[in-house]
Design a protein around this motif. Structure first.
Motif, PDB file in Angstrom:
ATOM      1  N   SER A 139      64.789  33.264  31.650  1.00 16.15           N
ATOM      2  CA  SER A 139      62.937  32.838  31.425  1.00 16.15           C
ATOM      3  C   SER A 139      61.643  33.106  33.031  1.00 16.15           C
ATOM      4  CB  SER A 139      63.196  31.056  30.673  1.00 16.15           C
ATOM      5  OG  SER A 139      63.962  31.482  29.743  1.00 16.15           O
ATOM      6  N   PHE A 140      63.130  32.878  34.048  1.00 17.25           N
ATOM      7  CA  PHE A 140      61.780  33.035  35.232  1.00 17.25           C
ATOM      8  C   PHE A 140      62.672  34.001  35.962  1.00 17.25           C
ATOM      9  CE2 PHE A 140      62.200  28.494  33.165  1.00 17.25           C
ATOM     10  CZ  PHE A 140      60.722  28.057  33.515  1.00 17.25           C
ATOM     11  N   TYR A 141      62.958  35.002  35.925  1.00 16.42           N
ATOM     12  CA  TYR A 141      63.307  36.153  36.733  1.00 16.42           C
ATOM     13  C   TYR A 141      63.799  36.125  37.700  1.00 16.42           C
ATOM     14  CZ  TYR A 141      60.694  37.285  33.014  1.00 16.42           C
ATOM     15  OH  TYR A 141      59.778  37.002  31.090  1.00 16.42           O
ATOM     16  N   ILE A 142      64.684  34.822  38.105  1.00 15.97           N
ATOM     17  CA  ILE A 142      64.863  35.006  39.447  1.00 15.97           C
ATOM     18  C   ILE A 142      65.954  35.827  39.705  1.00 15.97           C
ATOM     19  CG2 ILE A 142      66.056  33.055  40.969  1.00 15.97           C
ATOM     20  CD1 ILE A 142      64.942  30.183  39.942  1.00 15.97           C
ATOM     21  N   PRO A 143      65.803  36.126  40.953  1.00 16.08           N
ATOM     22  CA  PRO A 143      66.654  37.433  41.258  1.00 16.08           C
ATOM     23  C   PRO A 143      68.191  36.680  41.481  1.00 16.08           C
ATOM     24  CG  PRO A 143      65.665  37.309  42.926  1.00 16.08           C
ATOM     25  CD  PRO A 143      65.037  35.977  41.890  1.00 16.08           C
ATOM     26  N   ASN A 144      67.916  36.309  42.404  1.00 15.64           N
ATOM     27  CA  ASN A 144      69.410  35.836  43.265  1.00 15.64           C
ATOM     28  C   ASN A 144      69.912  34.601  42.692  1.00 15.64           C
ATOM     29  OD1 ASN A 144      69.515  38.222  44.766  1.00 15.64           O
ATOM     30  ND2 ASN A 144      67.644  37.080  46.388  1.00 15.64           N
ATOM     31  N   ARG A 145      71.381  35.148  41.553  1.00 12.71           N
ATOM     32  CA  ARG A 145      71.341  33.805  41.224  1.00 12.71           C
ATOM     33  C   ARG A 145      72.938  33.689  41.713  1.00 12.71           C
ATOM     34  NH1 ARG A 145      69.323  36.509  38.792  1.00 12.71           N
ATOM     35  NH2 ARG A 145      70.846  38.055  37.907  1.00 12.71           N
ATOM     36  N   ILE A 146      73.661  32.016  42.540  1.00 10.81           N
ATOM     37  CA  ILE A 146      74.651  31.516  43.028  1.00 10.81           C
ATOM     38  C   ILE A 146      75.138  30.768  42.140  1.00 10.81           C
ATOM     39  CG2 ILE A 146      76.187  31.210  44.810  1.00 10.81           C
ATOM     40  CD1 ILE A 146      73.716  32.238  46.608  1.00 10.81           C
ATOM     41  N   VAL A 147      76.844  30.782  41.833  1.00 18.37           N
ATOM     42  CA  VAL A 147      76.880  29.711  40.578  1.00 18.37           C
ATOM     43  C   VAL A 147      78.155  29.358  41.046  1.00 18.37           C
ATOM     44  CG1 VAL A 147      77.738  29.347  38.547  1.00 18.37           C
ATOM     45  CG2 VAL A 147      76.270  31.316  38.631  1.00 18.37           C
ATOM     46  N   LEU A 148      78.510  27.790  41.524  1.00 23.39           N
ATOM     47  CA  LEU A 148      79.912  27.078  41.315  1.00 23.39           C
ATOM     48  C   LEU A 148      80.626  27.082  40.367  1.00 23.39           C
ATOM     49  CD1 LEU A 148      80.831  24.283  43.640  1.00 23.39           C
ATOM     50  CD2 LEU A 148      81.980  23.912  41.302  1.00 23.39           C
ATOM     51  N   MET A 149      81.907  27.566  40.009  1.00 26.82           N
ATOM     52  CA  MET A 149      83.261  28.238  39.773  1.00 26.82           C
ATOM     53  C   MET A 149      83.970  26.586  40.280  1.00 26.82           C
ATOM     54  SD  MET A 149      81.692  30.276  37.303  1.00 26.82           S
ATOM     55  CE  MET A 149      83.045  30.237  36.584  1.00 26.82           C
ATOM     56  N   SER A 150      83.984  25.816  38.113  1.00 27.36           N
ATOM     57  CA  SER A 150      85.349  24.953  38.600  1.00 27.36           C
ATOM     58  C   SER A 150      86.538  25.604  39.334  1.00 27.36           C
ATOM     59  CB  SER A 150      84.718  23.240  37.977  1.00 27.36           C
ATOM     60  OG  SER A 150      85.541  22.903  38.273  1.00 27.36           O
TER      61      SER A 150
END
Length: 593
Positions: free
Chosen positions: A487-498
């Motif tokens: 929806s917002f085309y943020i190019p870099n996405r960093i996710v914490l994995m539990s």
């Protein structure tokens, strides 16, 4: 009309698939492979395949859909990233090769109208041709990339406007002032009506669809097709070609009718129908019209057109780029990138052939020009960008800046405070106490649900460069990262994995083109407790040789429990520590234990 031969259609599609796959594996756009295999399997060489009236109709629909899709992919807001430099590059990269192509045709006895068509074809550039190369060379965050994208958009739009004028002139069949005035008036009326419809009527249609709760991808796709074909017919009625109408329809569909999530989904369907099915028919059958006799009868013209296209594009871009103040070397580099051609000039040349404005020989020359010039892009652009990189003149530029962080927990606050020293950081959290604490520490924090668009809009997500999902729930992290992109085309996405959840695995990160925060599964609650209790120590380690973040984690977590937070580069700039990165010699890893 003759019946459609299913076997012939099947063979054309199979040939397109083989040619496209082969070209992409060699680092070139699939269009080149489709053209080449059309030449090889068509009348020019093997004569296995041939066109038909039914195939021509499908091909014509294909170019309408392709031009609409090109319009959907263009965001005028992106032009602000390099508007002045992009305008200079577009003008120089279009005008100089246009003039060379035009006068070359006249010198060989061609008509002025044919010269104009050739000039347009050698003047355009192709964003699709270079997008894959920009990704491979990791140039998407450089000024060069933005100038190239702006230049391609302006160049192709300028070509379509001139093309529209030529078509109107040919249809008028007269050079008197009254006839030309009527042609110009119809074109102006078309652009005015298209603009007013796109700006004012389309949003009303979007609100109506929301109000009546019309749902379903099929219904949305049908509306999109009606809009595209309607605009194409309007262009035809105005004495222009349908491709210009389809292009304009695609431009206004992007932000006018559908919400962002719906647009993303429906555009994907439109992409598959146009690029995966209909457009390849056009490019393969375009290869059927190529004749190899030009290598015997018009070799001098072929060579001069190719040389004029290459030299005119590169030197024209570099010369006109000088007033930007960014230097002639960057101008040459952009010129090599803009030298690639793709869809638009083949479409324009094909229409010229259909209207008997250009001959089959000139059409063949333009096809070989498009193929040969595009083949130069990976080699020349790689060489010139490496040249700039070695001289330290490869400038980074990104209109999106700052971080959007989901999770104002102690760990999220700890990282955000360090990033906020150099960049704008906005946090989102559904816990009011966490939001209040973040604000008390001087950070910008938004109270809201990160799985809803409203929270992202309040946080000005469209301006952010990186999204970090840092809650203890992997599923929420993944879903919010997907929303940030769709929806917002943020190019870099960093996710914490539990580490305690098996349902959401790292394999989903690859599918979403996201990266794992800390390059490892991490218990957010445990580290948040340590930070809030002050039971931790922050340290730095200098890296002597290049390594991946994952290798650093393996090396340093054998005998002790550590959490790498940030990477500090040689200029003192901090960035999050995550899986899809590279730690270079001389950089420092900031970690806690």
């Amino acid at each position: 009309m003759e019946e459609l031969s299913i076997v012939n259609l099947l063979l054309v599609l199979f040939a397109a698939w083989i040619g496209g796959i082969g070209a992409k594996r060699m680092g070139f756009p699939s269009i080149l492979g489709e053209l080449l295999i059309g030449i090889v399997l068509g009348p020019a060489i093997l004569g296995i395949l041939d066109t038909s009236e039914a195939l021509n109709i499908l091909a014509e629909i294909g170019i309408l859909f392709l031009m609409a899709y090109i319009g959907m992919e263009i965001n005028f807001k992106d032009l602000g990233k390099a508007s002045w430099a992009g305008l200079l590059a577009a003008i120089g990269g279009f005008v100089v090769p246009f003039a060379l192509g035009y006068y070359t045709i006249l010198a060989f006895g061609g008509t002025e109208i044919a010269g104009l068509f050739v000039g347009i074809a050698v003047g355009v550039t192709s964003l699709a041709t270079k997008s894959r190369i920009l990704v491979d060379l990791k140039l998407l965050d450089t000024r060069i990339a933005y100038v190239l994208m702006a230049g391609a958009l302006i160049s192709d739009t300028l070509a379509l406007i001139i093309f529209a004028g030529i078509i109107g002139f040919v249809d008028a069949g007269s050079i008197d002032a009254l006839g030309l005035g009527w042609v110009a008036a119809k074109a102006i009326l078309f652009f005015a009506f298209s603009g007013l419809t796109g700006v004012y009527l389309f949003p009303l249609i979007g609100k109506l669809l929301t109000k009546i709760k019309l749902t379903g991808r099929t219904a949305y796709f049908s509306i999109m097709v009606i809009i595209v074909l309607g605009f194409a017919e309007l262009a035809e009625l105005a004495g222009l070609h349908g491709i210009l109408g389809a292009f304009m329809g695609g431009l206004f569909i992007r932000d006018g009718v559908f919400s962002r999530p719906v647009l993303k989904e429906v555009t994907g369907v439109f992409h598959d129908i146009s690029i995966g099915f209909l457009a390849p028919i056009f490019f393969v059958t375009a290869g059927f019209h190529v004749t190899l006799e030009v290598f015997q009868t018009d070799l001098a013209l072929l060579v001069l057109i190719i040389i004029g296209a290459v030299v005119g594009k590169i030197l024209g871009t570099a010369l006109f780029y000088l007033p930007s103040g960014y230097g002639w070397r960057e101008g040459l580099t952009i010129g090599t990138g803009m030298n690639g051609r793709g869809a638009v000039e083949i479409i324009i040349a094909g229409i010229g052939l259909q209207m008997n404005i250009i001959s089959q020989e000139i059409f063949s020359i333009l096809v070989f020009m498009a193929i040969s010039t595009t083949l130069t892009v990976p080699v020349l652009l790689t060489w010139t960008t490496n040249w700039l990189r070695k001289r330290g003149e490869l400038v980074k530029q990104d209109a999106r800046k700052g971080y959007l962080v989901l999770g104002a927990n102690p760990l999220g606050l700890y990282i955000s405070k360090q990033l906020a020293q150099q960049s704008e950081v906005t946090l989102i959290d559904s816990n009011k106490d966490h939001v209040n604490e973040a604000q008390a520490q001087g950070l910008k924090a938004i109270y809201g649900n990160a799985l809803k668009e409203e929270a992202f809009e309040t946080a000005d997500a469209l301006s952010k460069h990186t999204f970090i999902a840092l809650t203890g729930n992997s599923e929420i992290n993944l879903l919010s990262a997907q929303l940030a992109y769709n929806s917002f085309y943020i190019p870099n996405r960093i996710v914490l994995m539990s580490p305690v959840e098996n349902g959401a695995g790292p394999n989903l990160l690859n599918h979403m083109e996201a990266s794992s925060l800390f390059a490892n599964k991490t218990d957010m609650a445990a580290w948040s407790y340590k930070i809030s209790a002050g039971d931790f120590e922050e340290k730095e380690e200098k890296v002597d040789k290049e390594m991946t973040p994952r290798d650093w984690v393996k090396k340093n977590s054998k005998d002790k429990e550590v959490l790498p937070i940030l990477i500090l580069d040689g200029h003192g700039v901090k960035r999050p520590f995550h899986y899809n990165d590279t730690i270079k010699p001389g950089e420092h890893v900031i970690y806690i234990q």
